[in-house]
Scaffold this motif. Structure first.
Motif, PDB file in Angstrom:
ATOM      1  N   LEU A 171       0.845  -1.190   0.000  1.00  0.00           N
ATOM      2  CA  LEU A 171       0.000   0.000   0.000  1.00  0.00           C
ATOM      3  C   LEU A 171       0.883   1.243   0.000  1.00  0.00           C
ATOM      4  O   LEU A 171       1.931   1.270   0.635  1.00  0.00           O
ATOM      5  CB  LEU A 171      -0.898   0.033   1.237  1.00  0.00           C
ATOM      6  N   GLU A 198      -3.980   5.041  -0.018  1.00  0.00           N
ATOM      7  CA  GLU A 198      -4.376   3.709   0.453  1.00  0.00           C
ATOM      8  C   GLU A 198      -3.708   3.374   1.783  1.00  0.00           C
ATOM      9  O   GLU A 198      -4.338   2.803   2.676  1.00  0.00           O
ATOM     10  CB  GLU A 198      -4.020   2.651  -0.590  1.00  0.00           C
ATOM     11  N   LYS A 199      -2.440   3.715   1.911  1.00  0.00           N
ATOM     12  CA  LYS A 199      -1.743   3.444   3.170  1.00  0.00           C
ATOM     13  C   LYS A 199      -2.348   4.270   4.302  1.00  0.00           C
ATOM     14  O   LYS A 199      -2.557   3.762   5.415  1.00  0.00           O
ATOM     15  CB  LYS A 199      -0.255   3.751   3.026  1.00  0.00           C
TER      16      LYS A 199
END
Length: 390
Positions: free
Chosen positions: A270, A274-275
């Motif tokens: 990710l 997204e992370k």
């Protein structure tokens, strides 16, 4: 001042050192240090290239010998031979690769100062992993590099002590990794991420973020999860990172044998939003490593106000000293106990999250690291010029 950073890979999947180089260099620019990067792509080191915007990156394909010697590249060697005199100093990242070896010799041949960052690769666990190969490499190649570099850069005080313990008397500068905490101020709405991984909805989420590598202690995490799952039936493991050396298969096998495979999500690597969304979903962060240099993921988690559970192998005692989380032995029971304590106490999680954020913003920004390294660079270059003109 012009500094060349030499690293085996700038592929995102290579892990922490890529993040270090990418985020340290802009901070060095702020200190008046012009930087360029020399790296390789191909077998083992990856093909995707990332790096700081506006910074020249010289990328060289590896040759067949890279299967035996990581980052082996004749083109890199030619570049260094032809261009190294453009630089006032060479900064080598990581130690078990051809790129660092050839850069060291090119710098020494042209009387250019050389700094080597260890990145945790002299830890006891690291030396025991593929021990016979590393023993031979140290005796044949690495000892000469580390003893004759102008300075070694340790990321933690324990790493400096480890360098001395191994008998290296080269001057050591300690400058910890850093982070820009601003992107973690306001985490994104996780709705889209939860739609991708609906098993996480309404659950107590335990986040692991990093390469799926044997040294990261995923075996400890999933074994400790057995007791956690019994105590907290709504607990879920969120395991984010690229797979290495078949670690995902090993991890899934343990989970399946314990009947917990359906309580784990593997997302792969990710990055970016997204992370951040994964962190927004998480209740706690766990990194039960056997060995670390200085984990950027821990800093990211604390910047996101997540309480952390880490092991002594992470070489980050300040986490416990500052009340930002638990630092425990790399064994199933203490990891499970720390996770259980946090999952059962929402107020403790919030308090430790606040303390972690405070710790990062006070001590672990790239400005701090860059200032220390810029002073080191200037001192080494000045000393070399004085000796040359004497």
């Amino acid at each position: 001042m012009n500094v060349l950073h030499v690293t085996p890979s700038m592929s995102p999947q290579w892990g922490g050192p890529v993040i270090v180089v990418s985020e340290l260099i802009p901070a060095l620019y702020d200190e008046g240090i012009h930087c360029e990067i020399a790296t390789t792509r191909g077998h083992r080191v990856g093909t995707g290239i990332t790096g700081p915007e506006g910074v020249p990156i010289h990328v060289f394909d590896t040759g067949p010998a890279a299967q035996l010697w990581t980052a082996y590249s004749r083109d890199l060697a030619r570049f260094l031979n032809d261009s190294i005199t453009r630089f006032d100093l060479v900064h080598i990242h990581e130690i078990w690769h051809y790129a660092g070896y050839v850069a060291f010799h090119a710098a020494k041949k042209r009387n250019i100062p050389c700094v080597v960052t260890i990145h945790g690769e002299l830890s006891e666990w690291s030396l025991q992993h593929k021990a016979w190969k590393k023993f031979i490499y140290r005796k044949a190649i690495l000892d000469r590099v580390l003893r004759n570099a102008d300075a070694l850069h340790a990321i933690t005080l324990p790493e400096r002590a480890r360098i001395a313990e191994l008998g290296y008397d080269t001057p050591v500068t300690v400058a910890p990794n850093g982070i820009d905490p601003n992107p973690y101020d306001n985490l994104p709405d996780p709705s889209e991420f939860l739609d991708r991984f609906p098993i996480l909805k309404g659950k107590r989420v335990i986040l692991f973020l990093g390469r799926l590598n044997p040294k990261k202690g995923l075996d400890i995490l999933v074994r400790s999860f057995t007791s956690i799952a019994r105590r907290f039936p709504d607990a879920v493991l969120l395991i984010a990172g690229p797979d290495e050396e078949g670690t995902r298969h090993m991890t899934e096998s343990i989970l399946e044998s314990q009947g917990n495979l359906n309580s784990a999500v593997f997302t792969g690597m990710l990055a970016g939003t997204e992370k951040l969304a994964a962190m927004s979903c998480a209740d706690i962060f766990v990194l039960p490593s056997y060995s670390e240099g200085f984990s950027i993921a821990i800093l990211e988690a604390m910047a996101a106000r997540l309480p952390v559970v880490i092991t002594e192998g992470c070489d980050f005692p300040e986490v416990a000293e500052h009340g930002a989380g638990f630092v425990v032995k790399a064994n199933d029971a203490p990891v499970a106990e720390a996770i259980g304590t946090l999952l059962s106490d929402i107020d403790l999680r919030a308090r430790m999250g606040r303390m972690g954020r405070e710790l990062v913003t006070e001590r672990y920004t790239w400005k701090v690291a860059a200032s220390t390294l810029a002073d080191l660079y200037k001192s080494l270059v000045s000393d070399r010029k004085a000796k040359t003109s004497a």
